[in-house]
Structure formats: structure tokens, C-alpha cells
Motif scaffolding. Structure first.
Motif, PDB file in Angstrom:
ATOM      1  N   ALA A 292       0.804  -1.223   0.000  1.00  0.00           N
ATOM      2  CA  ALA A 292       0.000   0.000   0.000  1.00  0.00           C
ATOM      3  C   ALA A 292       0.839   1.276   0.000  1.00  0.00           C
ATOM      4  O   ALA A 292       0.378   2.312  -0.491  1.00  0.00           O
ATOM      5  CB  ALA A 292      -0.925   0.004   1.220  1.00  0.00           C
ATOM      6  N   SER A 293       2.050   1.206   0.530  1.00  0.00           N
ATOM      7  CA  SER A 293       2.760   2.455   0.826  1.00  0.00           C
ATOM      8  C   SER A 293       4.205   2.516   0.340  1.00  0.00           C
ATOM      9  O   SER A 293       4.765   3.609   0.295  1.00  0.00           O
ATOM     10  CB  SER A 293       2.777   2.692   2.348  1.00  0.00           C
ATOM     11  N   LEU A 294       4.823   1.383   0.025  1.00  0.00           N
ATOM     12  CA  LEU A 294       6.260   1.402  -0.298  1.00  0.00           C
ATOM     13  C   LEU A 294       6.553   1.027  -1.749  1.00  0.00           C
ATOM     14  O   LEU A 294       7.396   1.642  -2.399  1.00  0.00           O
ATOM     15  CB  LEU A 294       7.021   0.445   0.636  1.00  0.00           C
ATOM     16  N   ASN A 295       5.891   0.012  -2.278  1.00  0.00           N
ATOM     17  CA  ASN A 295       6.241  -0.486  -3.614  1.00  0.00           C
ATOM     18  C   ASN A 295       5.931   0.530  -4.712  1.00  0.00           C
ATOM     19  O   ASN A 295       6.674   0.650  -5.687  1.00  0.00           O
ATOM     20  CB  ASN A 295       5.506  -1.798  -3.914  1.00  0.00           C
ATOM     21  N   GLY A 296       4.825   1.246  -4.567  1.00  0.00           N
ATOM     22  CA  GLY A 296       4.439   2.240  -5.581  1.00  0.00           C
ATOM     23  C   GLY A 296       5.461   3.362  -5.689  1.00  0.00           C
ATOM     24  O   GLY A 296       5.977   3.646  -6.776  1.00  0.00           O
ATOM     25  N   PRO A 297       5.777   4.039  -4.566  1.00  0.00           N
ATOM     26  CA  PRO A 297       6.792   5.101  -4.645  1.00  0.00           C
ATOM     27  C   PRO A 297       8.127   4.589  -5.193  1.00  0.00           C
ATOM     28  O   PRO A 297       8.801   5.303  -5.946  1.00  0.00           O
ATOM     29  CB  PRO A 297       6.944   5.563  -3.192  1.00  0.00           C
ATOM     30  N   ALA A 298       8.525   3.372  -4.823  1.00  0.00           N
ATOM     31  CA  ALA A 298       9.803   2.852  -5.326  1.00  0.00           C
ATOM     32  C   ALA A 298       9.746   2.736  -6.845  1.00  0.00           C
ATOM     33  O   ALA A 298      10.682   3.134  -7.547  1.00  0.00           O
ATOM     34  CB  ALA A 298      10.100   1.492  -4.691  1.00  0.00           C
ATOM     35  N   PHE A 299       8.644   2.235  -7.382  1.00  0.00           N
ATOM     36  CA  PHE A 299       8.532   2.087  -8.832  1.00  0.00           C
ATOM     37  C   PHE A 299       8.529   3.445  -9.524  1.00  0.00           C
ATOM     38  O   PHE A 299       9.198   3.653 -10.530  1.00  0.00           O
ATOM     39  CB  PHE A 299       7.265   1.301  -9.195  1.00  0.00           C
ATOM     40  N   TYR A 300       7.754   4.383  -8.987  1.00  0.00           N
ATOM     41  CA  TYR A 300       7.633   5.710  -9.609  1.00  0.00           C
ATOM     42  C   TYR A 300       8.806   6.628  -9.261  1.00  0.00           C
ATOM     43  O   TYR A 300       8.839   7.774  -9.705  1.00  0.00           O
ATOM     44  CB  TYR A 300       6.320   6.378  -9.172  1.00  0.00           C
ATOM     45  N   GLN A 301       9.722   6.133  -8.434  1.00  0.00           N
ATOM     46  CA  GLN A 301      10.875   6.925  -7.983  1.00  0.00           C
ATOM     47  C   GLN A 301      10.418   8.235  -7.338  1.00  0.00           C
ATOM     48  O   GLN A 301      10.919   9.317  -7.645  1.00  0.00           O
ATOM     49  CB  GLN A 301      11.863   7.161  -9.124  1.00  0.00           C
ATOM     50  N   LEU A 302       9.452   8.104  -6.444  1.00  0.00           N
ATOM     51  CA  LEU A 302       8.945   9.235  -5.665  1.00  0.00           C
ATOM     52  C   LEU A 302       9.214   8.948  -4.193  1.00  0.00           C
ATOM     53  O   LEU A 302       9.337   7.780  -3.799  1.00  0.00           O
ATOM     54  CB  LEU A 302       7.430   9.387  -5.893  1.00  0.00           C
ATOM     55  N   PRO A 303       9.293  10.006  -3.363  1.00  0.00           N
ATOM     56  CA  PRO A 303       9.560   9.754  -1.943  1.00  0.00           C
ATOM     57  C   PRO A 303       8.419   8.995  -1.273  1.00  0.00           C
ATOM     58  O   PRO A 303       7.258   9.145  -1.648  1.00  0.00           O
ATOM     59  CB  PRO A 303       9.701  11.161  -1.346  1.00  0.00           C
ATOM     60  N   VAL A 304       8.789   8.183  -0.289  1.00  0.00           N
ATOM     61  CA  VAL A 304       7.790   7.511   0.538  1.00  0.00           C
ATOM     62  C   VAL A 304       7.165   8.569   1.450  1.00  0.00           C
ATOM     63  O   VAL A 304       7.849   9.494   1.894  1.00  0.00           O
ATOM     64  CB  VAL A 304       8.480   6.390   1.343  1.00  0.00           C
ATOM     65  N   ASN A 305       5.866   8.469   1.703  1.00  0.00           N
ATOM     66  CA  ASN A 305       5.200   9.455   2.569  1.00  0.00           C
ATOM     67  C   ASN A 305       5.784   9.409   3.972  1.00  0.00           C
ATOM     68  O   ASN A 305       6.208   8.348   4.436  1.00  0.00           O
ATOM     69  CB  ASN A 305       3.696   9.188   2.597  1.00  0.00           C
ATOM     70  N   THR A 306       5.774  10.556   4.636  1.00  0.00           N
ATOM     71  CA  THR A 306       6.424  10.632   5.953  1.00  0.00           C
ATOM     72  C   THR A 306       5.423  10.529   7.101  1.00  0.00           C
ATOM     73  O   THR A 306       5.820  10.379   8.246  1.00  0.00           O
ATOM     74  CB  THR A 306       7.211  11.948   6.098  1.00  0.00           C
ATOM     75  N   THR A 307       4.114  10.640   6.818  1.00  0.00           N
ATOM     76  CA  THR A 307       3.121  10.496   7.882  1.00  0.00           C
ATOM     77  C   THR A 307       2.601   9.060   7.909  1.00  0.00           C
ATOM     78  O   THR A 307       2.926   8.257   7.028  1.00  0.00           O
ATOM     79  CB  THR A 307       1.956  11.486   7.685  1.00  0.00           C
ATOM     80  N   GLN A 308       1.792   8.761   8.935  1.00  0.00           N
ATOM     81  CA  GLN A 308       1.291   7.388   9.102  1.00  0.00           C
ATOM     82  C   GLN A 308      -0.225   7.383   9.225  1.00  0.00           C
ATOM     83  O   GLN A 308      -0.844   8.406   9.521  1.00  0.00           O
ATOM     84  CB  GLN A 308       1.882   6.784  10.376  1.00  0.00           C
ATOM     85  N   VAL A 309      -0.815   6.217   9.000  1.00  0.00           N
ATOM     86  CA  VAL A 309      -2.229   6.003   9.308  1.00  0.00           C
ATOM     87  C   VAL A 309      -2.317   4.801  10.245  1.00  0.00           C
ATOM     88  O   VAL A 309      -1.407   3.970  10.294  1.00  0.00           O
ATOM     89  CB  VAL A 309      -3.085   5.728   8.049  1.00  0.00           C
ATOM     90  N   GLU A 310      -3.449   4.738  10.969  1.00  0.00           N
ATOM     91  CA  GLU A 310      -3.685   3.592  11.845  1.00  0.00           C
ATOM     92  C   GLU A 310      -4.994   2.931  11.451  1.00  0.00           C
ATOM     93  O   GLU A 310      -5.999   3.607  11.211  1.00  0.00           O
ATOM     94  CB  GLU A 310      -3.751   4.060  13.316  1.00  0.00           C
ATOM     95  N   LEU A 311      -4.962   1.615  11.372  1.00  0.00           N
ATOM     96  CA  LEU A 311      -6.174   0.830  11.101  1.00  0.00           C
ATOM     97  C   LEU A 311      -6.467  -0.019  12.327  1.00  0.00           C
ATOM     98  O   LEU A 311      -5.547  -0.583  12.924  1.00  0.00           O
ATOM     99  CB  LEU A 311      -5.954  -0.078   9.878  1.00  0.00           C
TER     100      LEU A 311
END
Ligand code: DOR
Ligand code: ZN
Length: 344
Positions: A292-311
Motif C-alpha cells: 500500500a505504501s512502499l512499492n508504488g513510490p519505489a517504482f515511480y521513484q517518488l519519496p515515501v510518505n512521511t506520515t502514518q495512518v492507523e487501522l
């Protein structure tokens, strides 16, 4: 585990539409996600950098106060796309990716590409500039069964695109078959796939057994349960080639619940909780953050978001409908309850 924290996720494939719909769709995207790849299949489609920049402004105008969200814009490829315009759009930071709709494959795809050879010069420019190609991977031939259209696209077109452009970054969008999952898993780092929450949660029986349920009708269409299982295995495998893309697609209730209903499942509001439910059922909540949060930015070469969510493992009731620009929008699984909810 009754609660999990994740780096704030992104949605790598969504439909926001335009005009009065944006008030609702932008707020729903921003509920769970930090960034959304915005599909360009408006009427008329978003075919140039200027159109994408103007669409982005209309979207940002509806950003709720304090929202932590940004749209990432895409261009709709046609037989006549100007490679210089899209490369300039990427350099200006307006264009993040380009979308290939085979003409006639889905909603508002009439201006799509009629023959993939016609866009080979465009694909070459995209490869050189590092602009990802996002693909609706279905053939449109009348003699190919609707349930086979993705697998045939891979054989007839995707393999040739990937071989012809060895450095082109490619995302096969909203995959629905074992064949797609296997192809992407074996194609190396620069070929990826998005997987929707509804294709992970459902198969064609859910749409067709006991009555025909139009809100489950989307393209590519839900497949057999063995394909659903292959998608769950891919999403929860930890393979960085697979990431979250809801393909949430709003249509008015009157356009869905009719003799010829249109394709699209509206999941933007609850998709993150749907994914959590599926990963939990697969005993793979520890793999959710990568998907949900890491693979997409790595592929698009964009920074990983710095905030968090809780489920939290708390019931979430899906609203029975939403008001969208004076019309009624019925979300997928309206009125039903999911086992996980986002802590607001
Ligand atoms: O079900 C779908 N709806 N699939 C698509 O590819 C397009 C989308 C839409 O725009 O409504
Ligand atoms: Zn889509």
C-alpha cells in the motif's frame, strides 16, 4: 493483531471525474491516501499537458481544508499524441505517467489507441524520458471472449511492448488473472501491476450467482476464483512489482442500475479497509505496508510518505449512498460492514 500502523498509503489508479463530482471524489481520495494517480478518461479526454494542468487546478480547488493529499496527473494516449508535449509535461512536473487505452476497451476509451504500432515513437520518447506507461490490458476484438481479453492482450501486445522497449517502465493496471500476475512477477523491476481491492475480495460468482449485481461490474471483469486467489497471492507475496491501485470509478446510480449498466466499482471511500480485510484473511497484514505504501513510490521513484495512518479491527459500515453533484452514487457493498476501519 487488532491495530496496525502504516506509512500513509497512495492510490496508484483512480477516477475522480470532473466538475461537480470532484467535491466528493477528492475528499474520498484524501480520506485514506496521500497521493492518487488520476486517470485521464474524461469526456473529452486529457490528451495534452495543458489539459492535464487545467484538470489538476480544478481538482486542487476541491481539496478539503487541511487535507494531506496530492493528485498525480496522467495523459491519455491517442494515435496522434505529440511526444514533445508529453516529455515537456513531465519535465514541468505536470505529467507523471501516460495511459494506454486500446480504443473501445472501456468507459470513455473511444479516442484511445487503434493500433499500438502508431504510438511506437511516443513509447520511445517515454522510455528515454523515464515516463511510465500505464496500460489497460485488454484486447477489444469482438471474437475474443470478455473473460479472456486480458490474457490475450498479454500474449499479443504486452510481450511485444516490453520486448521492443527494454527500459520502458510499464504498469499493467488493475490485473485480474493468474496470467497477468505471473507475467508481471517474471518481467523484472521495470514492469509492475496495480491490483484493486474488489478484484482481491471478489470473483465472478459474487457478481452473477443468485442474481446479477451491477455494482460488481467493472472492466477488466471479475474472473474465476482461481484468478482471485492468484491476485491475493501476488499482492501478499511481498514482491515489489505489485502495488495498490483502487480503480475506484464513480458512476451515477442510474447509469449502473439499468438494462445496460456501465463498468466501474466505486470503492475510494473504503478501499483501504477492504485491502486490510483481505490481507488479514490471508494472514498477511505484515505485507500490507509494502503493497500500500512502499512499492508504488519505489517504482515511480517518488519519496515515501512521511506520515502514518492507523487501522483498527473495528466494524466499518459502508454508507448506502453518497450525493455526487446532485446525483446519487452507490458505493460497492453499500450498507455492508468491513472488519477494519481507519482511525480518523
Ligand atoms: O470498470 C472500469 N471503469 N474500468 C475501467 O477501465 C474504466 C472505469 C471507468 O472509467 O469508469
Ligand atoms: Zn481505471
Amino acid at each position: 493483531m487488532n491495530s496496525i500502523r502504516l506509512t500513509r498509503p497512495d492510490d496508484w489508479h483512480t477516477h475522480l471525474r470532473d466538475g461537480a463530482a470532484l467535491e466528493l471524489t477528492v475528499a474520498h481520495a484524501a480520506r485514506s491516501f496521500a497521493r492518487s494517480i488520476v486517470m485521464p478518461n474524461l469526456v473529452p479526454p486529457v490528451t495534452t499537458t495543458a489539459l492535464a494542468a487545467a484538470y489538476r487546478e480544478r481538482i486542487l480547488h476541491h481539496l478539503p481544508q487541511g487535507a494531506d493529499w496530492a493528485p498525480l496527473m496522467t495523459l491519455y494516449l491517442t494515435d496522434n499524441t505529440d511526444p514533445e508535449d508529453l516529455v515537456a509535461g513531465a519535465e514541468q512536473g505536470v505529467v507523471t505517467a501516460c495511459k494506454l487505452y486500446p480504443a473501445g476497451a472501456t468507459t470513455n476509451s473511444d479516442s484511445g489507441v487503434t493500433d499500438i504500432d502508431k504510438i511506437f515513437p511516443v513509447l520511445s520518447a517515454m522510455q528515454q524520458a523515464g515516463i511510465p506507461l500505464l496500460i489497460h490490458g485488454e484486447v477489444t476484438d469482438a471474437d475474443i471472449d470478455i473473460f479472456d481479453r486480458e490474457a490475450v492482450f498479454i500474449e499479443r501486445h504486452l510481450k511485444r511492448i516490453v520486448e521492443s522497449f527494454p527500459d520502458l517502465k510499464v504498469v499493467l493496471e488493475h490485473i485480474t488473472t493468474r496470467q497477468a500476475a505471473e507475467f508481471v512477477a517474471s518481467a523484472g523491476d521495470r514492469v509492475a501491476a496495480t491490483i484493486t481491492a474488489h478484484h482481491l475480495m471478489y470473483n465472478r460468482n459474487h457478481m452473477l450467482v443468485g442474481g446479477i449485481r451491477p455494482h460488481y461490474y467493472c472492466l477488466p471483469i471479475l474472473k474465476r476464483n482461481e484468478h482471485q486467489q492468484a491476485l491475493i497471492d501476488a499482492a501478499t507475496s511481498g514482491d515489489a512489482s505489485f502495488f495498490l491501485g483502487t480503480d475506484s470509478a464513480p458512476h451515477n446510480q442510474s447509469a449502473k442500475e439499468t438494462a445496460c449498466g456501465c463498468a466501474g466499482c466505486y470503492t475510494a471511500w473504503q478501499a483501504l479497509e477492504m485491502y486490510a480485510t483481505v490481507f488479514d484473511q490471508a494472514n498477511a497484514l505484515d505485507k500490507l505496508e509494502a503493497f500500500a505504501s512502499l512499492n508504488g513510490p519505489a517504482f515511480y521513484q517518488l519519496p515515501v510518505n512521511t506520515t502514518q495512518v492507523e487501522l483498527q479491527r473495528q466494524p466499518l459500515e459502508i454508507p448506502t449512498s453518497f450525493a455526487m453533484g446532485g446525483e446519487t452514487l452507490v458505493p460497492l457493498d453499500a450498507g455492508e460492514t468491513l472488519g477494519w476501519s481507519l482511525v480518523q
